[in-house]
Design an enzyme around this catalytic site. Structure first.
Site, mmCIF file in Angstrom:
data_model
loop_
_atom_site.group_PDB
_atom_site.id
_atom_site.type_symbol
_atom_site.label_atom_id
_atom_site.label_comp_id
_atom_site.label_asym_id
_atom_site.label_seq_id
_atom_site.Cartn_x
_atom_site.Cartn_y
_atom_site.Cartn_z
ATOM 1 N N THR A 39 0.863 -1.179 0.000
ATOM 2 C CA THR A 39 0.000 0.000 0.000
ATOM 3 C C THR A 39 0.894 1.221 0.000
ATOM 4 O O THR A 39 2.031 1.143 0.431
ATOM 5 C CB THR A 39 -0.844 0.008 1.302
ATOM 6 O OG1 THR A 39 -1.609 -1.183 1.379
ATOM 7 C CG2 THR A 39 -1.780 1.208 1.355
ATOM 8 N N ARG A 63 -13.232 -8.728 -1.520
ATOM 9 C CA ARG A 63 -12.416 -8.494 -0.329
ATOM 10 C C ARG A 63 -12.005 -7.032 -0.205
ATOM 11 O O ARG A 63 -11.634 -6.382 -1.169
ATOM 12 C CB ARG A 63 -11.180 -9.381 -0.370
ATOM 13 C CG ARG A 63 -10.238 -9.223 0.847
ATOM 14 C CD ARG A 63 -9.095 -8.263 0.578
ATOM 15 N NE ARG A 63 -8.154 -8.212 1.706
ATOM 16 C CZ ARG A 63 -7.136 -7.361 1.771
ATOM 17 N NH1 ARG A 63 -6.918 -6.490 0.792
ATOM 18 N NH2 ARG A 63 -6.326 -7.365 2.826
ATOM 19 N N VAL A 64 -12.068 -6.509 1.014
ATOM 20 C CA VAL A 64 -11.600 -5.165 1.332
ATOM 21 C C VAL A 64 -10.667 -5.274 2.533
ATOM 22 O O VAL A 64 -10.988 -5.951 3.514
ATOM 23 C CB VAL A 64 -12.768 -4.214 1.658
ATOM 24 C CG1 VAL A 64 -12.246 -2.863 2.144
ATOM 25 C CG2 VAL A 64 -13.657 -4.032 0.437
ATOM 26 N N GLY A 65 -9.527 -4.626 2.466
ATOM 27 C CA GLY A 65 -8.570 -4.656 3.571
ATOM 28 C C GLY A 65 -8.679 -3.438 4.455
ATOM 29 O O GLY A 65 -9.720 -2.785 4.550
ATOM 30 N N ASP A 66 -7.564 -3.084 5.090
ATOM 31 C CA ASP A 66 -7.572 -1.976 6.057
ATOM 32 C C ASP A 66 -7.430 -0.609 5.418
ATOM 33 O O ASP A 66 -7.802 0.401 6.017
ATOM 34 C CB ASP A 66 -6.425 -2.166 7.050
ATOM 35 C CG ASP A 66 -5.057 -1.995 6.380
ATOM 36 O OD1 ASP A 66 -4.783 -2.738 5.421
ATOM 37 O OD2 ASP A 66 -4.279 -1.129 6.801
ATOM 38 N N THR A 79 0.591 -0.674 6.392
ATOM 39 C CA THR A 79 0.763 -1.448 5.175
ATOM 40 C C THR A 79 0.917 -2.912 5.554
ATOM 41 O O THR A 79 1.213 -3.233 6.701
ATOM 42 C CB THR A 79 1.993 -0.973 4.376
ATOM 43 O OG1 THR A 79 2.077 -1.670 3.137
ATOM 44 C CG2 THR A 79 3.274 -1.188 5.151
ATOM 45 N N GLY A 80 0.701 -3.798 4.595
ATOM 46 C CA GLY A 80 0.818 -5.218 4.869
ATOM 47 C C GLY A 80 -0.526 -5.915 4.814
ATOM 48 O O GLY A 80 -1.432 -5.482 4.090
ATOM 49 N N VAL A 81 -0.672 -6.995 5.566
ATOM 50 C CA VAL A 81 -1.904 -7.785 5.548
ATOM 51 C C VAL A 81 -2.979 -7.064 6.349
ATOM 52 O O VAL A 81 -2.971 -7.060 7.581
ATOM 53 C CB VAL A 81 -1.652 -9.198 6.095
ATOM 54 C CG1 VAL A 81 -2.943 -10.011 6.129
ATOM 55 C CG2 VAL A 81 -0.616 -9.915 5.236
ATOM 56 N N GLY A 82 -3.923 -6.472 5.632
ATOM 57 C CA GLY A 82 -4.888 -5.571 6.242
ATOM 58 C C GLY A 82 -5.804 -6.196 7.265
ATOM 59 O O GLY A 82 -6.264 -5.521 8.193
#
Length: 331
Positions: free
Chosen positions: A190, A218-221, A241-244
């Protein structure tokens, strides 16, 4: 005489709680603290996740010309949204497992106003659509087809976001359809950006194409206020950033700002946020999380789970890439 006036005005002279030796230690310099003697904040300044030098250069250009932090973060991340070689953001982003490029973004200003778009397709600059949501609707989040229709109504042009390179890689992935998040590989990164302008006001932006080959929908952070981004103009700001999914579970960016409100430095606040995730995940060796923060003084900090995360900074001293400390140490 000056000291008696000071004590009388503050009420300290009548309390009897100050000892004679303590009073004797006061001098004219102690009493007459001037604004010039207080440490000045490090402003203007722009920082972003990862070493996106072109993004912080653009943000600094805006700030150095007297622009607002809000304009700086929007224009800064737009550089990466437009770069088809950056396959984690905007046009050229890697698609979901059905071949759809879906974008998420949010933005937040000095007054706590915010806007967000999730699962947006066919629009190259979701951050600008998010700003329109913030400024021209009574809402915070617009999603999917509704967000796309809103963008068209505001003059955004429809574009095919799936480049030949990303399509080729997706078709190759489909041969095995194996889903994994490889640490520090551009399948789940991100750009989150934070800035302070010449007036000392903060703003932040966060934008992404999300995990490569994710489940459709899918939606992340990144577009979630408090998770991927949070700004409090009295305290500071943070982004992730990273795995949301793991950031959402701890409301990571909000947590960092609250820790700074309690007196922690940006660095210590980021470390605590990562430690919270570590404590809840025995499998933390399988994914990466990186946090980035700035306080009202312009002091910055970052921390991540695994080595490899860094952030770009641009202020009056120039531009720099700053490797982040990590929970897992270099071997």
């Amino acid at each position: 005489m000056q000291r008696r006036k000071f004590l009388k005005k503050t009420g300290l002279g009548a309390t009897g709680i100050l000892s004679v030796p303590f009073l004797a230690s006061w001098t004219e310099d102690t009493i007459n603290v001037t604004p010039e003697s207080i440490e000045k904040p490090i402003i203007p300044i722009a920082i972003c996740t990862w070493n996106f030098k072109n993004a912080t250069a653009k943000a600094w250009e805006v700030l150095n010309n007297g622009g607002t932090s809000l304009d700086a973060v929007e224009q800064g991340v737009m550089v990466e949204e437009a770069d088809v070689n950056n396959q984690t953001v905007g046009k050229g982003g890697r698609p979901d497992r059905d071949g759809n490029v879906t974008l998420d973004a949010c933005i937040m200003d000095k007054d706590g106003n915010c806007g967000s778009v999730v699962y947006l397709q066919n629009i190259a600059h979701p951050i600008s659509v998010a700003r329109k949501v913030m400024e021209e609707t009574p809402h915070v989040i617009l999603a999917g087809k509704g967000a796309e229709q809103f963008a068209y109504e505001k003059g955004f042009q429809k574009e095919n976001l799936l480049t030949e390179q990303s399509k080729k890689e997706w078709l190759k992935w489909k041969e095995e359809s194996k889903y994994e998040t490889i640490i520090n590989i551009e399948n789940h990164d991100t750009i989150g950006m934070l800035a302070i302008d010449k007036n000392g006001d903060l703003a932040g932006a966060c934008t992404t194409s999300g995990m490569a080959y994710k489940v459709n929908g899918r939606v992340g952070d990144s577009p979630i206020i408090g998770a991927g981004l949070f700004i409090d103009n009295e305290v500071g700001g943070a982004t992730a950033t990273g795995v949301g999914e793991e950031v959402i579970k701890t409301v990571g960016s909000f947590l960092i700002v609250e820790l700074m409100r309690q007196g922690k430095s940006p660095q210590k606040a980021c470390e605590e946020a990562v430690n919270r995730i570590i404590a809840k995940n025995k499998n933390h060796d399988t994914f990466q999380i990186g946090f980035l923060a700035i306080n009202k003084k312009g002091e910055t900090g970052s921390y991540c789970i695994h080595p490899g995360f860094s952030y770009s900074k641009y202020d009056g001293t120039g531009q720099s890439n700053n490797p982040s400390g990590s929970f897992v140490k270099e071997k």
